[in-house]
Design an enzyme around this catalytic site. Sequence first.
Site, PDB file in Angstrom:
ATOM      1  N   GLU A   1     -13.316  43.839 -16.413  1.00 59.14           N
ATOM      2  CA  GLU A   1     -14.536  43.774 -15.623  1.00 59.14           C
ATOM      3  C   GLU A   1     -14.235  42.889 -14.412  1.00 59.14           C
ATOM      4  O   GLU A   1     -13.743  41.783 -14.561  1.00 59.14           O
ATOM      5  CB  GLU A   1     -15.664  43.174 -16.481  1.00 59.14           C
ATOM      6  CG  GLU A   1     -17.049  43.683 -16.164  1.00 59.14           C
ATOM      7  CD  GLU A   1     -17.472  43.419 -14.734  1.00 59.14           C
ATOM      8  OE1 GLU A   1     -18.145  44.286 -14.160  1.00 59.14           O
ATOM      9  OE2 GLU A   1     -17.159  42.362 -14.182  1.00 59.14           O
TER      10      GLU A   1
ATOM     11  N   CYS B   1     -23.351  39.497 -15.717  1.00 55.86           N
ATOM     12  CA  CYS B   1     -22.330  40.422 -16.199  1.00 55.86           C
ATOM     13  C   CYS B   1     -22.950  41.729 -16.660  1.00 55.86           C
ATOM     14  O   CYS B   1     -24.084  41.756 -17.100  1.00 55.86           O
ATOM     15  CB  CYS B   1     -21.593  39.762 -17.360  1.00 55.86           C
ATOM     16  SG  CYS B   1     -20.258  40.775 -17.984  1.00 55.86           S
TER      17      CYS B   1
ATOM     18  N   CYS C   1     -21.163  41.459 -21.135  1.00 56.97           N
ATOM     19  CA  CYS C   1     -21.779  40.576 -22.128  1.00 56.97           C
ATOM     20  C   CYS C   1     -23.133  40.130 -21.605  1.00 56.97           C
ATOM     21  O   CYS C   1     -23.453  38.945 -21.621  1.00 56.97           O
ATOM     22  CB  CYS C   1     -20.879  39.385 -22.426  1.00 56.97           C
ATOM     23  SG  CYS C   1     -20.583  38.374 -20.995  1.00 56.97           S
TER      24      CYS C   1
ATOM     25  N   HIS D   1     -25.327  36.067 -21.877  1.00 58.51           N
ATOM     26  CA  HIS D   1     -25.945  35.205 -20.869  1.00 58.51           C
ATOM     27  C   HIS D   1     -27.459  35.168 -21.014  1.00 58.51           C
ATOM     28  O   HIS D   1     -28.108  34.186 -20.660  1.00 58.51           O
ATOM     29  CB  HIS D   1     -25.531  35.660 -19.476  1.00 58.51           C
ATOM     30  CG  HIS D   1     -24.065  35.494 -19.245  1.00 58.51           C
ATOM     31  ND1 HIS D   1     -23.477  34.254 -19.145  1.00 58.51           N
ATOM     32  CD2 HIS D   1     -23.062  36.385 -19.153  1.00 58.51           C
ATOM     33  CE1 HIS D   1     -22.168  34.405 -18.987  1.00 58.51           C
ATOM     34  NE2 HIS D   1     -21.894  35.692 -18.997  1.00 58.51           N
TER      35      HIS D   1
ATOM     36  N   ARG E   1     -15.807  36.722 -25.547  1.00 59.90           N
ATOM     37  CA  ARG E   1     -14.580  36.221 -24.907  1.00 59.90           C
ATOM     38  C   ARG E   1     -14.371  34.728 -25.088  1.00 59.90           C
ATOM     39  O   ARG E   1     -13.449  34.165 -24.502  1.00 59.90           O
ATOM     40  CB  ARG E   1     -14.580  36.605 -23.424  1.00 59.90           C
ATOM     41  CG  ARG E   1     -14.298  38.063 -23.254  1.00 59.90           C
ATOM     42  CD  ARG E   1     -14.744  38.632 -21.918  1.00 59.90           C
ATOM     43  NE  ARG E   1     -14.796  40.075 -22.066  1.00 59.90           N
ATOM     44  CZ  ARG E   1     -15.782  40.725 -22.686  1.00 59.90           C
ATOM     45  NH1 ARG E   1     -16.819  40.063 -23.168  1.00 59.90           N
ATOM     46  NH2 ARG E   1     -15.733  42.031 -22.825  1.00 59.90           N
TER      47      ARG E   1
ATOM     48  N   SER F   1     -14.356  33.471 -19.437  1.00 61.58           N
ATOM     49  CA  SER F   1     -13.259  33.883 -18.546  1.00 61.58           C
ATOM     50  C   SER F   1     -13.003  32.848 -17.452  1.00 61.58           C
ATOM     51  O   SER F   1     -11.930  32.842 -16.856  1.00 61.58           O
ATOM     52  CB  SER F   1     -13.527  35.269 -17.949  1.00 61.58           C
ATOM     53  OG  SER F   1     -13.529  36.236 -18.970  1.00 61.58           O
TER      54      SER F   1
ATOM     55  N   CYS G   1     -13.100  38.991 -17.929  1.00 60.79           N
ATOM     56  CA  CYS G   1     -14.352  39.451 -17.326  1.00 60.79           C
ATOM     57  C   CYS G   1     -14.573  38.596 -16.086  1.00 60.79           C
ATOM     58  O   CYS G   1     -14.992  37.446 -16.178  1.00 60.79           O
ATOM     59  CB  CYS G   1     -15.521  39.323 -18.268  1.00 60.79           C
ATOM     60  SG  CYS G   1     -17.004  39.887 -17.422  1.00 60.79           S
TER      61      CYS G   1
ATOM     62  N   CYS H   1     -18.253  37.748 -14.819  1.00 56.91           N
ATOM     63  CA  CYS H   1     -18.764  36.587 -15.546  1.00 56.91           C
ATOM     64  C   CYS H   1     -18.219  35.283 -15.002  1.00 56.91           C
ATOM     65  O   CYS H   1     -18.940  34.302 -14.861  1.00 56.91           O
ATOM     66  CB  CYS H   1     -18.331  36.667 -17.000  1.00 56.91           C
ATOM     67  SG  CYS H   1     -19.590  37.281 -18.077  1.00 56.91           S
TER      68      CYS H   1
HETATM   69 NI1  NFE Z   1     -18.725  39.305 -18.613  1.00 62.14          NI
HETATM   70 FE1  NFE Z   1     -18.575  37.163 -21.065  1.00 62.14          FE
HETATM   71  C1  NFE Z   1     -18.144  37.250 -22.707  1.00 62.14           C
HETATM   72  C2  NFE Z   1     -19.582  35.670 -21.232  1.00 62.14           C
HETATM   73  S1  NFE Z   1     -17.119  36.235 -19.956  1.00 62.14           S
HETATM   74  S2  NFE Z   1     -18.073  39.244 -20.541  1.00 62.14           S
HETATM   75  O1  NFE Z   1     -17.827  37.411 -23.740  1.00 62.14           O
HETATM   76  O2  NFE Z   1     -20.191  34.802 -21.352  1.00 62.14           O
HETATM   77  O3  NFE Z   1     -15.786  35.753 -20.334  1.00 62.14           O
END
Ligand code: NFE
Length: 578
Positions: A14, A62, A65, A69, A484, A507, A551, A554
Amino acid sequence: MTKRIVVDPITRIEGHLRIEVIVDENNVIQDAFSSSTLFRGLETIIKNRDPRDAGFIAQRICGVCTYSHYKAGISAVEDALGITPPLNAQLVRSLMNIALILHDHVVHFYTLHGLDWCDITSALKADPAKAAKIAFKYTDYPLSAGEDELKAVQKRVSDFVKQGALGPFNNGYWGHKTYHFSPEQNLIVLSHYLKLLEIQREAAKMTAIFGAKQPHPQSLTVGGITSVMDVLDPTRLAEWKSKFEKVADFVNRAYWPDLIMAGNEFKNEQSVTKGCGLTNFIAHEEILIGKGQNLLSSGIVLDGDISKLIPIDENLIKEEVTNSWYTYENTEETQLQPYDGQTNPKYTGFKDGQSIGPDGKLIDTKLLDLKGKYSWIKSPRYDGVPMEVGPLAAVVVGLAAKNPYITPVATRFLKESGLPLNALFSTLGRTAARCIEAKVIIDNGLKTLDALIENLKSDKETCAPYVIDKNKEYKGRYIGQVPRGMLSHWVRIKNGVVENYQAVVPSTWNAGPRDSKGQKGPYEMSLIGTKIADITKPLEIIRTIHSFDPCIACSVHLMDAKGNKISEYKVDPAFARI
Ligand code: NFE
Ligand code: MG
């Protein structure tokens, strides 16, 4: 003489990620630089808004995920306001988290990372009858690996290839010498790659049952949940359970055996076993399975020493921007605790230079400024030190914590794959850890559903009452574990609106650039020492980076709030890799 290799963008992730490495005359990576070339802006947008909206806006960080958030934004505000949501709401949130993590892990291994391990062109040469027998070596009940099914898979893919339009398989490094599955093993994984397209739909629906839709569910609210009719309807609970069982079946009969097979076949491949470079891990407890009981453990492991579990002091979580395209203003500090974090963009661009072109010759190009700022991602640090987050961190911390759910699964994985414990600290181990985490969740996830059903017998509460006093100042945070890795959201509320909002995302921890002490982030450290077999086909770089499941949307979560054009980017397909 050293040479620079650029991979930009890394696809099957992503967002927009660029990796630059410096190799020596033997094509061994001496140094590595991880850069996000994408600019967005959600932390800024949440400021001055009603705190009850923070989670709804934060989930737009994102498209993958979203739920992580959302839950984090809602939970951070609840923490600030001193709200404890009713147990029913906590358990339903956990069911949604289970669904998201399972969805992400299976999609990661097959859709995003699978072709780093599985050579499609080799699968087309396989003998399906032989492959059907081989599948029994890794499980007693192989999924989608009967002779007829494998023949059909082979025909489907070869018809596609014969048309000359390789589509999603275009631009792969087929035949690369770091692929180690036999044609038959490749065919088994390819069959699961296709089967996963069905399974991921089931996993997404699991989130939607209690979330109204997926991605971007809508049923969490500060204080609790709104999907009351679904929670009180036994058929909805049964629907969640039946989808959970389908995903569990896939994990047991496809994902797990495929990873055991990868452990067996790749154990002598230097580029995936050579070690992470950085062996500091941080993970947070998560996945409620009953009142006050979580599946995953919290803590820190330093230098890969699982004999010591260090508790997390959240005041030591900070971010710095020395090598990121931001500045900190009105402060002498290089690192800021997220309650006082800042997001002020300062783009300094690229430098002219030369790198290896697609045919192996040097070409003039724009390169990262290795001595200055080079990424839109900040550098999170714990007590000044970089840390890896993610399923590998959850497994390592789980082992250090003697977690009763993680320890037996991780031990079984190592035994069946024939890998030693220290093999976990590698690209192969990171990819395996995601499967270990998925297996821990499918072995125990129904405990959450059972706890909900049990609690509903005597308690129907789904939302806690609260007031926001406009004359009071509040601060609160959520820290938890998402697909993640460890995620935290930090909020300050003043005059009834959000005064400051910061997200420190998995990430970001893993993909961030160097800090003021020159300490590199986990992506960068994981690449150093890797030998590249063919510098025009850097599959080893892609495989290791994919093992983190990047990601980048994110990790940057920044954009211009007014929708103004900030900069224009042109992607040079010569550097793009699948
Ligand atoms: Ni955009 Fe996420 C996850 C978050 S980022 S995917 O899992 O928070 O690393
Ligand atoms: Mg942030």
